[in-house]
Design an enzyme around this catalytic site. Structure first.
Site, PDB file in Angstrom:
ATOM      1  N   ASN A  14       7.602   3.798  20.565  1.00  0.00           N
ATOM      2  CA  ASN A  14       6.998   2.935  19.544  1.00  0.00           C
ATOM      3  C   ASN A  14       6.993   1.533  20.150  1.00  0.00           C
ATOM      4  O   ASN A  14       8.052   0.944  20.364  1.00  0.00           O
ATOM      5  CB  ASN A  14       7.867   2.992  18.298  1.00  0.00           C
ATOM      6  CG  ASN A  14       7.158   2.676  17.003  1.00  0.00           C
ATOM      7  OD1 ASN A  14       7.802   2.584  15.976  1.00  0.00           O
ATOM      8  ND2 ASN A  14       5.844   2.511  17.007  1.00  0.00           N
ATOM      9  N   CYS A  75       9.972  -2.297   9.812  1.00  0.00           N
ATOM     10  CA  CYS A  75       9.747  -1.390  10.929  1.00  0.00           C
ATOM     11  C   CYS A  75      11.084  -1.188  11.644  1.00  0.00           C
ATOM     12  O   CYS A  75      11.636  -2.140  12.212  1.00  0.00           O
ATOM     13  CB  CYS A  75       8.715  -1.974  11.883  1.00  0.00           C
ATOM     14  SG  CYS A  75       8.407  -0.971  13.341  1.00  0.00           S
ATOM     15  N   GLY A  76      11.616   0.036  11.604  1.00  0.00           N
ATOM     16  CA  GLY A  76      12.941   0.288  12.165  1.00  0.00           C
ATOM     17  C   GLY A  76      12.998   0.157  13.673  1.00  0.00           C
ATOM     18  O   GLY A  76      13.871  -0.519  14.232  1.00  0.00           O
ATOM     19  N   ASN A 171       3.114   5.929   4.796  1.00  0.00           N
ATOM     20  CA  ASN A 171       3.331   6.580   6.077  1.00  0.00           C
ATOM     21  C   ASN A 171       3.569   8.057   5.792  1.00  0.00           C
ATOM     22  O   ASN A 171       4.116   8.419   4.745  1.00  0.00           O
ATOM     23  CB  ASN A 171       4.548   5.974   6.774  1.00  0.00           C
ATOM     24  CG  ASN A 171       4.393   4.491   7.019  1.00  0.00           C
ATOM     25  OD1 ASN A 171       3.660   4.060   7.887  1.00  0.00           O
ATOM     26  ND2 ASN A 171       5.095   3.683   6.219  1.00  0.00           N
ATOM     27  N   ARG A 190       0.586   4.142   8.607  1.00  0.00           N
ATOM     28  CA  ARG A 190      -0.412   3.240   8.044  1.00  0.00           C
ATOM     29  C   ARG A 190      -0.333   1.915   8.816  1.00  0.00           C
ATOM     30  O   ARG A 190       0.714   1.535   9.326  1.00  0.00           O
ATOM     31  CB  ARG A 190      -0.166   3.009   6.551  1.00  0.00           C
ATOM     32  CG  ARG A 190       1.110   2.251   6.259  1.00  0.00           C
ATOM     33  CD  ARG A 190       1.246   1.888   4.787  1.00  0.00           C
ATOM     34  NE  ARG A 190       2.400   0.997   4.632  1.00  0.00           N
ATOM     35  CZ  ARG A 190       2.747   0.431   3.483  1.00  0.00           C
ATOM     36  NH1 ARG A 190       2.051   0.651   2.394  1.00  0.00           N
ATOM     37  NH2 ARG A 190       3.800  -0.358   3.418  1.00  0.00           N
ATOM     38  N   CYS A 199       8.751   6.642  14.699  1.00  0.00           N
ATOM     39  CA  CYS A 199       8.748   5.712  13.567  1.00  0.00           C
ATOM     40  C   CYS A 199      10.171   5.635  13.012  1.00  0.00           C
ATOM     41  O   CYS A 199      10.693   6.628  12.502  1.00  0.00           O
ATOM     42  CB  CYS A 199       7.781   6.173  12.484  1.00  0.00           C
ATOM     43  SG  CYS A 199       7.834   5.160  10.981  1.00  0.00           S
ATOM     44  N   THR A 201      11.672   3.875  10.399  1.00  0.00           N
ATOM     45  CA  THR A 201      11.878   4.084   8.966  1.00  0.00           C
ATOM     46  C   THR A 201      11.495   5.503   8.569  1.00  0.00           C
ATOM     47  O   THR A 201      12.040   6.065   7.616  1.00  0.00           O
ATOM     48  CB  THR A 201      11.069   3.070   8.131  1.00  0.00           C
ATOM     49  OG1 THR A 201       9.687   3.114   8.521  1.00  0.00           O
ATOM     50  CG2 THR A 201      11.609   1.652   8.299  1.00  0.00           C
TER      51      THR A 201
END
Length: 258
Positions: A14, A75-76, A171, A190, A199, A201
């Site tokens: 990511n 955003c994790g 998402n 999204r 991702c 989160t």
């Protein structure tokens, strides 16, 4: 011609553009510029852009933008990358306390990984075919088989734009249990409007959902971009002390003209 000094980071695939904006020189309203910088053909290329800024009482503030130029929710993986960036700037050592759009966060850092504390979660909506919850960002979670060959983009896009989530979108996570406290997760995000390699989160949401199904903390997560771990405590119907842990690394840095 103006030049922007940027840093490229990735957390389990990511990827993000990181900019030190403590002088507030970056125009937060310039969505076309953010879209251009994140474009994988005409810009630097990234799933999102993150500004690091000052915040009174904190080590720093994280301001996150989606690849489409819109300001994003938490955003994790981006948070973990921002922590690594802040560490490189000398803003803290070993432990940090910072501010994001969903409130305060803390993180613990070593050479191998960053453990980011997520917000508490008390509401998990269960439907017949899916679960829905907010882990700093809204997430749809659906269990599937043979996830490796699952049409994540097509199904994810259809759900993200469905009438169920017409107000803000969502998402979309598809998850397969690998047994032994391990999950395989793929996510349509999204704002990126595509599947991402990971991702933060989203995997957090999947871990909490599978705790509801009997899986115990810590839960290991396999993503297309690498491995993460989610640990938590569950007390009186509330998930607390949720930590998202995994690597976050600098890829390169440079200057881009605008």
């Amino acid at each position: 011609m103006n030049m922007i000094h940027f840093h490229k980071y990735q957390g389990t695939g990511n990827d993000f553009i990181l900019i030190d904006n403590r002088d507030l020189s970056f125009d937060l309203q310039n969505q076309p510029l953010i879209r251009h910088l994140c474009h994988r053909r005409f810009g630097v290329g990234a799933d999102g852009l993150i500004l690091l800024e000052h915040a009174l009482g904190y080590d720093f503030k994280m301001v996150y933008f989606n690849a489409d130029g819109s300001e994003g929710s938490m955003c994790g993986n981006g948070g973990r990358c921002t922590v690594r960036f802040a560490e490189s700037l000398g803003l803290f050592r070993h432990k940090t306390h910072f501010l994001a759009i969903d409130g305060p966060h803390e993180a613990f850092v070593n050479d191998q990984k960053i453990s980011l504390k997520m917000i508490d979660v008390s509401e998990i909506e269960q439907q017949e075919a899916y679960y829905f919850l907010n882990t700093g960002s809204p997430h749809y979670v659906e269990s599937v088989q043979d996830l490796e060959n699952f049409p994540v983009f097509q199904r994810g896009k259809a759900i993200r734009y469905s009438k169920l989530f017409a107000d803000e979108g969502t998402n979309v996570n598809f998850v397969e249990s690998l047994g032994d406290h391990q999950l395989f997760v793929r996510t349509y995000e999204r704002g990126v409007e595509d599947e991402t390699f990971s991702c933060g989160t989203g995997v957090t949401a999947c871990a909490l959902v599978f705790h509801q199904k009997g899986m115990m903390s810590p839960i290991r997560i396999k993503t297309l971009g690498g491995d993460l771990e989610v640990s938590f405590e569950y007390k009186d119907g509330v998930y607390q002390h949720i930590f998202l842990s995994g690597p976050a690394e600098k890829v390169f840095e440079g200057f881009v003209s605008i």
